[in-house]
Design an enzyme around this catalytic site. Structure first.
Site, PDB file in Angstrom:
ATOM      1  N   ARG A  69       0.855  -1.193   0.000  1.00  0.00           N
ATOM      2  CA  ARG A  69       0.000   0.000   0.000  1.00  0.00           C
ATOM      3  C   ARG A  69       0.887   1.238   0.000  1.00  0.00           C
ATOM      4  NH1 ARG A  69      -3.478  -0.169   4.884  1.00  0.00           N
ATOM      5  NH2 ARG A  69      -4.820  -1.516   3.643  1.00  0.00           N
ATOM      6  N   ARG A 183      -4.619   2.778  17.591  1.00  0.00           N
ATOM      7  CA  ARG A 183      -5.311   2.162  16.464  1.00  0.00           C
ATOM      8  C   ARG A 183      -5.073   3.041  15.245  1.00  0.00           C
ATOM      9  NH1 ARG A 183      -7.354  -1.731  13.995  1.00  0.00           N
ATOM     10  NH2 ARG A 183      -9.081  -3.009  14.746  1.00  0.00           N
ATOM     11  N   LYS A 184      -5.531   2.606  14.088  1.00  0.00           N
ATOM     12  CA  LYS A 184      -5.352   3.415  12.883  1.00  0.00           C
ATOM     13  C   LYS A 184      -6.110   4.730  13.006  1.00  0.00           C
ATOM     14  CE  LYS A 184      -9.111   1.828   9.871  1.00  0.00           C
ATOM     15  NZ  LYS A 184      -9.426   1.246   8.562  1.00  0.00           N
ATOM     16  N   GLY A 456     -16.760  -6.464   1.632  1.00  0.00           N
ATOM     17  CA  GLY A 456     -16.765  -7.911   1.844  1.00  0.00           C
ATOM     18  C   GLY A 456     -16.993  -8.354   3.268  1.00  0.00           C
ATOM     19  N   CYS A 461     -14.447  -1.510   4.469  1.00  0.00           N
ATOM     20  CA  CYS A 461     -13.512  -0.789   3.603  1.00  0.00           C
ATOM     21  C   CYS A 461     -14.211  -0.208   2.376  1.00  0.00           C
ATOM     22  CB  CYS A 461     -12.373  -1.716   3.169  1.00  0.00           C
ATOM     23  SG  CYS A 461     -11.347  -2.286   4.536  1.00  0.00           S
ATOM     24  N   GLY A 462     -15.293  -0.844   1.928  1.00  0.00           N
ATOM     25  CA  GLY A 462     -16.046  -0.329   0.789  1.00  0.00           C
ATOM     26  C   GLY A 462     -17.067   0.732   1.158  1.00  0.00           C
TER      27      GLY A 462
END
Length: 537
Positions: A69, A183-184, A456, A461-462
């Site tokens: 990434r 965390r992110k 998914g 993420c989508g």
């Protein structure tokens, strides 16, 4: 190890424990060793987790073939950079592909560990970096995809986004100050009127807002900036806490703070320091910034950030300037520069291959200035095409596949990676999404755009919660058996008055999905069966 506040070592989750043993960024110096060892001989924690600190992701569904990434601030890259990415993928043949992400970014697939030293050298030669792009780091910083091109923009976000990237990553070399967050963390900055970055789903977002010189009140961040003139001044209202996770999804909320552009980088640093030193490190499902806001309240968070800054915030401007409907930038548009145009073309579900990328690089050089831009809808913009060059550009064969005028549903289609490459995904998404949309467009006519997003798994993420219709992978039951299915979300809105959608229908088997979507499109979005439309005519 960064100070983790009051959390005791015994309460640390397993991720915090391995971070305490060895900082993730340490693997940056071990790439040559890993390449020599091979992926099967590597320490599992290095392979499965710490490599993410340099943007390399082990994928159990494709053992031996890693994902990489990149970081692309504001979604901008050069033709030279695109060509290098294509060269990397070319080596891997059918296994090599790239995905444009929903954070204006590119992920490469099919990468082998033995090639990492050469890949990193290629990246360095053209100014690319993948550092701090995974795990507990600040992810790619999003900004307006037409920053500096749009005559109606209020602020060009490009330089601010780059400054934040440089601060976070030490100009791409890696910055241990910010490599050990709980965390992110996602940051977005928008200087336009249409919220092209989806500010509401970021942990920290800056949205355009004007402040009158007489509003400043007590001394605070931006007060000197306001005092320079009696006219109103441009700045940003701050939003905090937006995020998606399997456990919880929340829209960002106002911090009740306004900042001048020159204070944005310092505010980012202060917020991250507060989160780094006080966020929970016990339960990773409750470690994003919004959980800290729940514990403290918004007033305490603002006070802690002000303490780090060394001065108080000015109150938020009464209203922000997000007053346009969301644009997708697909098509041909005039730039603010006389005689110049930018062209946005649709990349179906964001999937690219080496040949595509070589051709995109060529088009950007031949017709534009060598610049390429990515959008959060997984599409591409080539700017700086002159009026005289435009007809020839639009006749290029690539635009037959990557259309500037795609179908109504295909135009707004977004999809995560899915089970083909992601071990978290419960269903295959990208290919299924395209097939479903094509079938629906064959049967229906539309009077309005409809945004359909596929994801998914519950990690989202989508981003199904921001779509008109969102599809989240799950396991469904059919004839007494477990099958791939989706939960259907509806009601998401982007642009002005953005808000998240909610789950409306649960557990639809994927093989039964098309008629369900057709019914939703007819009843809720004004679609009509083509046969009925012909009868009416």
């Amino acid at each position: 190890m960064t100070d983790t506040g009051t959390t005791t070592k015994t309460s640390l989750n397993k991720f915090e424990k391995f971070k305490a043993e060895k900082d993730g960024l340490a693997v940056k110096a071990e790439i040559e060793k890993f390449a020599a060892l091979g992926w099967e001989a590597m320490d599992e924690t290095d392979r499965d987790h710490r490599l993410k600190w340099v943007g390399v992701f082990f994928r159990p569904v494709t053992p031996g073939k890693f994902m990489m990434r990149l970081r692309m601030p504001n979604g901008i890259l050069t033709s030279d950079q695109m060509r290098v990415l294509a060269e990397v993928l070319q080596r891997y043949g059918d296994d090599g592909s790239a995905d444009i992400t929903t954070r204006q970014n590119i992920q490469l697939r099919g990468i082998r560990i033995e090639d990492l030293p050469d890949i990193f050298n290629k990246f360095q030669n053209v100014g690319l970096t993948s550092v701090q792009s995974g795990m507990d780091n600040v992810r790619n910083i999003t900004g307006d995809p037409v920053a500096g091109l749009d005559a109606d923009e209020l602020f060009d976000t490009r330089d601010l986004v780059q400054q934040i990237q440089d601060m976070l990553t030490n100009k791409g070399e890696g910055n241990p100050e910010f490599t050990n967050l709980p965390r992110k963390f996602n940051i977005a900055i928008t200087g336009g009127r249409d919220n092209s970055v989806h500010a509401e789903i970021n942990d920290l977002a800056f949205v355009p807002a004007f402040k009158e010189a007489g509003e400043q009140g007590s001394r605070g961040v931006g007060e000197e900036y306001l005092s320079q003139t009696s006219a109103r001044k441009f700045g940003f209202n701050i939003l905090v806490g937006g995020f998606f996770s399997a456990k919880r999804c929340d829209a960002a909320i106002p911090l009740n703070a306004w900042v001048a552009p020159e204070d944005v980088v310092a505010v980012c640093r202060a917020v991250l320091e507060v989160f780094r030193d006080n966020g929970s490190r016990a339960n990773r499902l409750k470690s994003r910034l919004m959980w800290l806001i729940d514990e403290w309240g918004i007033d305490k968070l603002r006070a802690e950030v002000e303490q780090r800054l060394g001065k108080s915030f000015l109150p938020a401007a009464p209203k922000d300037e997000i007053d346009w409907e969301k644009r997708d930038h697909i098509g041909v548009y005039k730039q603010k520069q006389p005689g110049m145009n930018y062209v946005g073309f649709h990349i179906p579900v964001g999937r690219l291959y080496a040949d595509d990328m070589f051709e995109i690089a060529r088009l950007a050089e031949v017709y534009g200035s060598g610049e390429i831009r990515l959008t959060v809808e997984q599409n591409i913009i080539i700017p700086n095409i002159s009026d005289g060059s435009l007809p020839t550009f639009l006749a290029e064969p690539l635009l037959q596949r990557f259309s500037i005028n795609p179908g109504t549903l295909e135009r707004s289609l977004v999809s995560c990676t899915g089970a083909q490459f992601c071990n978290f995904a419960l269903i295959e998404t990208k290919n299924r999404a395209l097939a479903t949309i094509q079938a629906l467009e064959a049967d229906l006519t539309f009077t309005q755009p409809v945004r359909i997003h596929w994801t998914g798994c519950p990690n989202s993420c989508g981003q199904p919660q921001v779509a008109d219709i969102g599809l989240m992978g799950t396991k469904a039951r059919k004839d007494g058996k477990a099958v791939e299915g989706v939960d259907i979300y509806m009601g998401g809105k982007v642009g002005k008055e953005a808000h998240l959608g909610t789950c409306a229908i649960k557990g639809i088997p994927c093989e039964d999905l098309q008629p369900v979507l057709q019914d939703i499109l007819i009843k809720n979005f004004g679609a009509k069966l083509k046969q009925e439309a012909l009868v009416e005519v």
